[in-house]
Each structure stands twice: as C-alpha cells, then as structure tokens.
Write a protein that holds these residues in place. Structure first.
Motif, PDB file in Angstrom:
ATOM      1  N   ALA A 235      -0.735   0.655   8.628  1.00 28.38           N
ATOM      2  CA  ALA A 235      -0.605  -0.809   8.593  1.00 28.38           C
ATOM      3  C   ALA A 235      -1.755  -1.469   9.340  1.00 28.38           C
ATOM      4  O   ALA A 235      -2.280  -2.509   8.906  1.00 28.38           O
ATOM      5  N   ARG A 236      -2.175  -0.882  10.443  1.00 21.16           N
ATOM      6  CA  ARG A 236      -3.295  -1.445  11.202  1.00 21.16           C
ATOM      7  C   ARG A 236      -4.596  -1.342  10.407  1.00 21.16           C
ATOM      8  O   ARG A 236      -5.380  -2.297  10.356  1.00 21.16           O
ATOM      9  N   VAL A 237      -4.821  -0.185   9.785  1.00 18.41           N
ATOM     10  CA  VAL A 237      -6.047   0.006   9.011  1.00 18.41           C
ATOM     11  C   VAL A 237      -6.085  -0.939   7.816  1.00 18.41           C
ATOM     12  O   VAL A 237      -7.098  -1.625   7.569  1.00 18.41           O
ATOM     13  N   TYR A 238      -4.990  -0.979   7.063  1.00 19.47           N
ATOM     14  CA  TYR A 238      -5.020  -1.785   5.838  1.00 19.47           C
ATOM     15  C   TYR A 238      -5.097  -3.276   6.148  1.00 19.47           C
ATOM     16  O   TYR A 238      -5.757  -4.031   5.421  1.00 19.47           O
ATOM     17  N   SER A 239      -4.452  -3.696   7.235  1.00 18.41           N
ATOM     18  CA  SER A 239      -4.596  -5.102   7.637  1.00 18.41           C
ATOM     19  C   SER A 239      -6.051  -5.415   7.940  1.00 18.41           C
ATOM     20  O   SER A 239      -6.564  -6.489   7.583  1.00 18.41           O
ATOM     21  N   GLY A 240      -6.743  -4.476   8.604  1.00 22.65           N
ATOM     22  CA  GLY A 240      -8.156  -4.666   8.905  1.00 22.65           C
ATOM     23  C   GLY A 240      -9.006  -4.718   7.651  1.00 22.65           C
ATOM     24  O   GLY A 240      -9.943  -5.533   7.552  1.00 22.65           O
ATOM     25  N   LEU A 241      -8.687  -3.853   6.666  1.00 19.05           N
ATOM     26  CA  LEU A 241      -9.430  -3.871   5.406  1.00 19.05           C
ATOM     27  C   LEU A 241      -9.285  -5.206   4.692  1.00 19.05           C
ATOM     28  O   LEU A 241     -10.271  -5.780   4.201  1.00 19.05           O
ATOM     29  N   ARG A 242      -8.068  -5.710   4.621  1.00 18.85           N
ATOM     30  CA  ARG A 242      -7.848  -6.981   3.932  1.00 18.85           C
ATOM     31  C   ARG A 242      -8.604  -8.110   4.618  1.00 18.85           C
ATOM     32  O   ARG A 242      -9.129  -9.018   3.975  1.00 18.85           O
ATOM     33  N   GLU A 243      -8.661  -8.049   5.944  1.00 21.60           N
ATOM     34  CA  GLU A 243      -9.335  -9.109   6.700  1.00 21.60           C
ATOM     35  C   GLU A 243     -10.855  -9.025   6.556  1.00 21.60           C
ATOM     36  O   GLU A 243     -11.529 -10.052   6.363  1.00 21.60           O
ATOM     37  N   LYS A 244     -11.410  -7.815   6.616  1.00 25.59           N
ATOM     38  CA  LYS A 244     -12.867  -7.655   6.676  1.00 25.59           C
ATOM     39  C   LYS A 244     -13.530  -7.653   5.298  1.00 25.59           C
ATOM     40  O   LYS A 244     -14.611  -8.238   5.120  1.00 25.59           O
ATOM     41  N   VAL A 245     -12.918  -6.946   4.322  1.00 23.01           N
ATOM     42  CA  VAL A 245     -13.561  -6.878   3.003  1.00 23.01           C
ATOM     43  C   VAL A 245     -13.056  -7.976   2.078  1.00 23.01           C
ATOM     44  O   VAL A 245     -13.638  -8.213   1.011  1.00 23.01           O
ATOM     45  N   GLY A 246     -11.973  -8.631   2.483  1.00 21.61           N
ATOM     46  CA  GLY A 246     -11.450  -9.733   1.682  1.00 21.61           C
ATOM     47  C   GLY A 246     -10.240  -9.324   0.860  1.00 21.61           C
ATOM     48  O   GLY A 246     -10.238  -8.275   0.218  1.00 21.61           O
ATOM     49  N   LYS A 247      -9.206 -10.160   0.890  1.00 25.32           N
ATOM     50  CA  LYS A 247      -7.969  -9.856   0.168  1.00 25.32           C
ATOM     51  C   LYS A 247      -8.206  -9.734  -1.331  1.00 25.32           C
ATOM     52  O   LYS A 247      -7.484  -9.016  -2.029  1.00 25.32           O
ATOM     53  N   GLN A 248      -9.228 -10.440  -1.826  1.00 26.71           N
ATOM     54  CA  GLN A 248      -9.501 -10.403  -3.259  1.00 26.71           C
ATOM     55  C   GLN A 248     -10.223  -9.126  -3.675  1.00 26.71           C
ATOM     56  O   GLN A 248     -10.392  -8.869  -4.876  1.00 26.71           O
ATOM     57  N   CYS A 249     -10.637  -8.322  -2.695  1.00 22.70           N
ATOM     58  CA  CYS A 249     -11.428  -7.123  -2.994  1.00 22.70           C
ATOM     59  C   CYS A 249     -10.658  -5.829  -2.806  1.00 22.70           C
ATOM     60  O   CYS A 249     -11.190  -4.745  -3.073  1.00 22.70           O
ATOM     61  N   VAL A 250      -9.426  -5.885  -2.353  1.00 22.18           N
ATOM     62  CA  VAL A 250      -8.649  -4.665  -2.131  1.00 22.18           C
ATOM     63  C   VAL A 250      -7.175  -4.962  -2.366  1.00 22.18           C
ATOM     64  O   VAL A 250      -6.674  -6.031  -1.994  1.00 22.18           O
ATOM     65  N   SER A 251      -6.479  -4.012  -3.039  1.00 18.25           N
ATOM     66  CA  SER A 251      -5.053  -4.177  -3.316  1.00 18.25           C
ATOM     67  C   SER A 251      -4.365  -2.819  -3.224  1.00 18.25           C
ATOM     68  O   SER A 251      -4.949  -1.779  -3.547  1.00 18.25           O
ATOM     69  N   LEU A 252      -3.117  -2.839  -2.810  1.00 17.58           N
ATOM     70  CA  LEU A 252      -2.319  -1.615  -2.734  1.00 17.58           C
ATOM     71  C   LEU A 252      -1.802  -1.230  -4.123  1.00 17.58           C
ATOM     72  O   LEU A 252      -1.376  -2.082  -4.901  1.00 17.58           O
ATOM     73  N   VAL A 253      -1.833   0.083  -4.384  1.00 17.31           N
ATOM     74  CA  VAL A 253      -1.312   0.619  -5.638  1.00 17.31           C
ATOM     75  C   VAL A 253      -0.079   1.482  -5.398  1.00 17.31           C
ATOM     76  O   VAL A 253       0.876   1.462  -6.182  1.00 17.31           O
ATOM     77  N   LEU A 254      -0.085   2.226  -4.311  1.00 22.23           N
ATOM     78  CA  LEU A 254       1.065   3.074  -3.966  1.00 22.23           C
ATOM     79  C   LEU A 254       1.002   3.397  -2.485  1.00 22.23           C
ATOM     80  O   LEU A 254      -0.082   3.627  -1.937  1.00 22.23           O
ATOM     81  N   LEU A 255       2.161   3.442  -1.831  1.00 22.93           N
ATOM     82  CA  LEU A 255       2.254   3.773  -0.406  1.00 22.93           C
ATOM     83  C   LEU A 255       3.395   4.750  -0.188  1.00 22.93           C
ATOM     84  O   LEU A 255       4.505   4.532  -0.667  1.00 22.93           O
ATOM     85  N   SER A 256       3.107   5.836   0.540  1.00 23.40           N
ATOM     86  CA  SER A 256       4.134   6.830   0.853  1.00 23.40           C
ATOM     87  C   SER A 256       3.850   7.406   2.229  1.00 23.40           C
ATOM     88  O   SER A 256       2.738   7.878   2.500  1.00 23.40           O
ATOM     89  N   GLY A 257       4.864   7.375   3.117  1.00 27.48           N
ATOM     90  CA  GLY A 257       4.663   7.907   4.465  1.00 27.48           C
ATOM     91  C   GLY A 257       5.931   8.478   5.049  1.00 27.48           C
ATOM     92  O   GLY A 257       7.032   8.025   4.752  1.00 27.48           O
ATOM     93  N   GLY A 258       5.773   9.502   5.889  1.00 24.50           N
ATOM     94  CA  GLY A 258       6.905  10.130   6.560  1.00 24.50           C
ATOM     95  C   GLY A 258       7.703  11.019   5.637  1.00 24.50           C
ATOM     96  O   GLY A 258       7.495  11.045   4.418  1.00 24.50           O
ATOM     97  N   THR A 259       8.632  11.768   6.229  1.00 25.29           N
ATOM     98  CA  THR A 259       9.417  12.721   5.449  1.00 25.29           C
ATOM     99  C   THR A 259      10.919  12.512   5.561  1.00 25.29           C
ATOM    100  O   THR A 259      11.621  12.574   4.562  1.00 25.29           O
ATOM    101  N   THR A 260      11.416  12.267   6.764  1.00 23.48           N
ATOM    102  CA  THR A 260      12.856  12.148   6.944  1.00 23.48           C
ATOM    103  C   THR A 260      13.164  11.249   8.133  1.00 23.48           C
ATOM    104  O   THR A 260      12.279  11.001   8.977  1.00 23.48           O
ATOM    105  N   HIS A 261      14.407  10.773   8.222  1.00 18.82           N
ATOM    106  CA  HIS A 261      14.752   9.747   9.204  1.00 18.82           C
ATOM    107  C   HIS A 261      14.579  10.211  10.645  1.00 18.82           C
ATOM    108  O   HIS A 261      14.303   9.414  11.533  1.00 18.82           O
TER     109      HIS A 261
END
Length: 506
Positions: A235-261
């Motif tokens: 979340a920290r990295v992607y927030s930085g990407l959206r801020e620095k390269v521009g929201k119009q230049c990057v978009s999420l396609v799929l997100l998957s993290g962690g394995t179990t509760h």
C-alpha cells in the motif's frame, strides 16, 4: 537421541504421511481411531470428527483422577513460493538438521502433530508397563487453526477427566496458564472495473510488483516482533507510485497478499497497467522504497525484497490453508480510480500489530490486530483481519476500530470465528503440582506465562465445569511458516516431565 524421542518422532513421521490441512482431517481422524482400537483402547468420535482414546490406568492408579492429554490434528499448510508440494496429496518430508527437525520448504506440522505423537507414545509405554499413569484420555481435536471449531463442537459428557494437559505450547520449560480470545473480520469492498487497453502493442504494459522475502510468522505469538506486513508495504509503494508517476499513468489490475488469518503476510503480488514511458521513474521509486524498507526492517526482515518488471501474462497462485488456486488477470480491465482510492486508504488505515500491552502482566501483548489477507474477486476485494485480546472488552474495542475503518471506505464487514479468552488461575492445584514436579526433575523453576494466541483451552474450559488446565510442549520456532522447525532435545525433556507428572498422581 533418547529412545523415546526416537519413538515419538517415528509416530510423528507416520502422522506426516497423512494430509491434514485445517478442515481436511478426515483421513487422520480415521487413522487415529484405528490406531487406538488396534491397541485395545476404547475409542469414540463425535459429529465434527474429534477423536477420544481412553487409556486404562496402570496398576495402582485405578482410583487416581483422570488426565486428559490434548492436541489438535490440523496444521497450517504453508510452503515456499517455489515449492511444488501438494498438501492434499503429498506426505510432508521431515528433514533432520542437527538438533532441529524441519520440513522440505514446507511447514512441518509440529504445531500440533507432535502433541498427538507424544500422547500416543505415552499410551503405548503405559500399556507395555514402561511407565505408570492414571486413567488417560487422548483428546485429539479438528480444525484448531481456522477458528477452534473442533473444540467448539465438543459435546457435553464427551470428556470425563477434569485435568487437562494441552500440548500446544511452543517453548519447553514454559507453562501457559492463559490465552487470548479472538475473532476475524471479513471486509468486502465493492470492486468497480474500467475498460483499459494494455499489452504488447500498447502504450501501457502489464507490470508485476512483488513484495517478498519477509519473515511472516504466527499472528499471535510473534506479533510483538514487529515484523513487516507485506500488504501494508504494498500500500505504501503503490500510493507513492500513484503520487509520483501520476494516477492517469498507473492502474491496478489484480492484488493478492497473505495466506491465512493467523499468519503475518510475508508476500504480496500485484499486477499494474503502467505507461511504459514512466517505467524508469517507477522502477527507481520502487528501488528507493526497497532501500527504505530494508533500513526500517533490517533487524526483523533482512531478506525483504521488492521487485518490479514487465510481464506478458498475469497469473498468481493463491495459497489458503494449503489449497492453491490459480488466478489470471482480467484482460483489458483495471480497478476504477474510485476503487483504488478507497482500497488504499483502507489498507493504510487498518491497524496492524500490537495495539495494547497488558498492565497486569509485564511484557504481555494484551490486544493486537493482524491485517492478514487481501484477495481480488470478480466484483469485490476481500480483506481478512484477525483481532486478539486477553480482555474481551478490548477485543470488542479493536474490532470496532477495524469495522469503523472499513465502513468509512464503503466496505461491508462480517465477524467470524469468535472464541473466548482463557483467564489465568495462578492458584490452581494443577499449576502447583506441575511447578513442583518440574523443579524436582530439572532443578529449576519453569516459566509461567499467558500467551497472546488462541488456544483451545479457553473453549474446552468453558464447556466442562471444574476443568483445570495447563499448556506445555516442546520448543517450536516459526510455526505457520515454511521455516517451522522443532528442537529435538526439547522433546526428551517434555517426555521426562510428563512421565514424572503422571507418576505423581498415585
């Protein structure tokens, strides 16, 4: 190696030949029943497949109080990302490494298969008149790891003894006398898609961002180690990407993290549509975040890695309870800008880690939350968090904070897997006897602690009035992860202590 340690490990290796991920213990349940009956013991089971094996007292102990030896059949099935192991078909390979026993790039299931093996070895030794003991009940429960549902399903009268030795502790020489209660929050955020052109011939390409190499670990007993959470780092990295390269230049396609509760997430995979003209800038930014994170977590997660590269196809393999699901990106669709903003704010706002330390027991984590998993569905993003506390009002407090953050983001929340705390009784007769026997056996005092994890002790104690309980076990490190291992010499010490404890009941 002590001959009884060798016997216990032989039984443990037999257990590890049988697949037993949480909610899939049917074969092991049947195997345990057959094991008990083949030795002439009375065996019974219940509606949820818990197994009880009744072992008669040895001569002279017929009138002694019954002792319940308890452990759970299931295990957290975790493996390295490169492992080809199939937890639903393949036996777990045990690898001996000096004084340690581990898996072959998998969790080994010492949590809690070693408890089953110790109980079975004690029963055989008593039958062969090698040791003395009161009437024993081997209580082997199912599905401990995903909500204590085996213990929850225990029926009135299933267990007769009122002295319970739970063998799900992970530090030899330490007696646990209390545990946290807990619950999970299932957060569902609506997912809106937007059409978007990306691919080989397009201005925009498909890129993969990976956070990996983290230590992970048990979300209860290791939450105080302040290890990195891969979902939060993303979340920290992607927030930085959206801020620095521009929201119009990057978009999420799929997100998957962690394995179990109940595992701290040690990796996150994300696929992004990125303007190729912005790649060098994005790559540099990811590298800078990597340097920052390795500095922040130099002591706790020294192998932390961020990687960022263009790919032709987007596929992730999601591991949940040992079951691996293959998921492909949806072609030419990306998360809407609104969905991204809600998701990132939610991931950044959700609490993770220690929330409150106990003001009664120094050093005890009283309340915590684990931001455990995130998954991309067809029309929603699902996030699981795991709250724990030894004070039930504090459990309600941290759960309320999770729920508030989710609802502010427009997500729905459902509470799951609620279980009670086990409040310590430092005046218990059982604790006094265990301390005395341990001191006489090893000429040192045992440690006495309350653990910040969910144990079946609280559930079982709530079902059977008058039950005195203590939890103990051999030394296990990094449970719920591919690095899980058991310290072999500690098995001998647990064996010797239990033999002397049982003998003391005449």
């Amino acid at each position: 190696m002590h001959p009884k340690t060798r016997k216990i490990l032989e039984i443990f290796e037999e257990i590890n030949k049988i697949p037993r991920c949480s909610k899939h213990e049917e074969r092991l349940s049947l195997w345990l029943q057959e094991w008990g009956r083949s030795r002439g013991f009375e065996v019974k089971t219940d509606a949820v497949k818990n197994v009880l094996i009744k072992v008669p007292a040895t001569p002279g102990y017929e009138n002694s109080p019954g002792i319940v030896l308890q452990g759970h059949m299931d295990m957290v099935c975790e493996k390295s990302k490169d492992s080809k192991h199939d937890f639903y078909r393949d036996p777990i390979r045990c690898v001996y490494d000096g004084d340690w026993l581990k898996g072959d790039e998998t969790s080994i299931g010492a949590d809690n298969g070693i408890a089953l093996a110790i109980g079975m070895a004690l029963s055989e030794a008593g039958k062969n008149r090698e040791i003395e003991h009161p009437p024993l009940e081997l209580l082997f429960t199912v599905d401990e790891e995903t909500g204590l549902t085996g213990a929850m399903g225990l029926e009135k009268g299933f267990v007769e003894g009122r002295t319970l030795l739970n063998m799900d502790s992970e530090d030899e020489g330490l007696f646990l006398v209390g545990c946290a209660g807990g619950k999970n929050s299932r957060i569902t955020l609506p997912l809106e898609w937007e059409s978007f052109e990306y691919g080989k011939e397009c201005r925009f390409g498909l890129f993969k961002l990976m956070v990996e190499g983290l230590e992970g670990g048990h979300s209860g007993v290791e939450i105080h180690r302040q290890r990195a959470n891969a979902i939060q780092l993303f979340a920290r990295v992607y927030s930085g990407l959206r801020e620095k390269v521009g929201k119009q230049c990057v978009s999420l396609v799929l997100l998957s993290g962690g394995t179990t509760h109940n595992a701290i997430p040690y990796f996150t995979d994300a696929f992004l549509a990125l303007d190729r003209a912005k790649f060098e800038q994005a790559e540099k930014l990811v590298s800078e975040f990597g340097t920052t994170f390795r500095s922040e977590y130099a002591k706790t997660d020294p192998e932390l890695v961020l990687s960022f590269r263009e790919v032709e196809n987007g596929v992730v393999f999601e591991n949940s309870g040992g079951k691996v699901t293959r998921k492909e990106v949806t072609p030419n669709l990306v998360f809407s800008t609104g969905t991204e903003e809600k998701l990132l704010k939610l991931l950044l706002a959700l609490p993770h880690g220690v929330y409150r330390l106990s003001d009664r027991i120094p050093g005890l984590v009283e309340t915590s939350n684990n931001l455990a998993t995130v998954r991309t569905g067809e029309n929603e993003i699902t996030i699981i968090t795991n709250q724990r506390s030894s004070v039930m009002s504090r459990l309600a407090e941290i759960t309320g904070k999770v729920e508030a953050a989710a609802k502010l983001a427009g997500a729905a929340v459902v509470q799951e897997a609620d279980y009670p705390a086990w409040e310590p009784n430092l005046e218990s007769v059982l604790l006094s006897k265990c301390r005395q026997v341990y001191l006489q056996t090893f000429e040192k005092e045992p440690g006495i602690e309350v653990v910040h994890a969910g144990l079946e002790c609280g559930v079982i104690g709530s079902k059977y009035e008058g039950m005195e309980i203590i939890s103990l076990g051999p030394t296990i490190r990094d449970p719920h992860s591919p690095a899980e291992r058991i310290f072999i010499p500690s098995i001998e010490r647990v064996w010797i202590f239990l033999v002397n404890l049982l003998k003391s009941y005449r």
